[in-house]
Motif scaffolding. Sequence first.
Motif, PDB file in Angstrom:
ATOM      1  N   GLU A  44     -29.194  46.059  18.323  1.00  0.00           N
ATOM      2  CA  GLU A  44     -28.277  46.352  19.715  1.00  0.00           C
ATOM      3  C   GLU A  44     -26.718  46.630  19.148  1.00  0.00           C
ATOM      4  O   GLU A  44     -26.341  46.189  18.171  1.00  0.00           O
ATOM      5  N   ARG A  45     -26.217  47.366  20.234  1.00  0.00           N
ATOM      6  CA  ARG A  45     -24.866  47.585  20.065  1.00  0.00           C
ATOM      7  C   ARG A  45     -23.948  46.174  19.997  1.00  0.00           C
ATOM      8  O   ARG A  45     -24.339  45.136  20.729  1.00  0.00           O
ATOM      9  N   GLU A  46     -23.199  45.925  19.153  1.00  0.00           N
ATOM     10  CA  GLU A  46     -22.420  44.759  18.788  1.00  0.00           C
ATOM     11  C   GLU A  46     -21.020  45.070  18.843  1.00  0.00           C
ATOM     12  O   GLU A  46     -20.169  46.050  18.464  1.00  0.00           O
ATOM     13  N   PHE A  47     -20.174  44.007  19.047  1.00  0.00           N
ATOM     14  CA  PHE A  47     -18.684  43.897  19.134  1.00  0.00           C
ATOM     15  C   PHE A  47     -18.174  43.871  17.990  1.00  0.00           C
ATOM     16  O   PHE A  47     -18.637  43.279  17.081  1.00  0.00           O
ATOM     17  N   VAL A  48     -17.086  44.833  17.580  1.00  0.00           N
ATOM     18  CA  VAL A  48     -16.200  44.500  16.294  1.00  0.00           C
ATOM     19  C   VAL A  48     -15.068  44.088  16.293  1.00  0.00           C
ATOM     20  O   VAL A  48     -14.503  43.207  15.755  1.00  0.00           O
TER      21      VAL A  48
END
Length: 125
Positions: A44-48
């Motif tokens: 899944e897309r994750e915060f950086v």
Amino acid sequence: QVQLVESGGGLVQAGGSLRLSCAASGRTFSSYTMGWFRQAPGKEREFVSVISRNGGVTRYADSVKGRFTIARDNAKNTVYLQMNTLKPEDTAVYYCAADRDILRVTTDYRYFEVWGQGTLVTVSL
């Protein structure tokens, strides 16, 4: 509404560095909170990282804290992500995104209204 274009991705060996840039069109860049997110294959897309409109507030994912630095230059309509000591697990497509809310500095990708096309970062052993 701004349009976003990322650049700076590529192939790098573990321990190396890259700097991503995200150039925004339009005159309202300084009114947006800007974020970087990433998505690895099958994940899944994750915060950086995220940076407030004036750069005074920054946040980082625990996985990149101390290695990545976010910055912005409102005069150049650009946000940067300096990535040092890269690891193979940093391999992903990196996206910059913009949030128009004037009070929010969020790590939740659902609040970001505008997205770039992404730039691929590959870290080899």
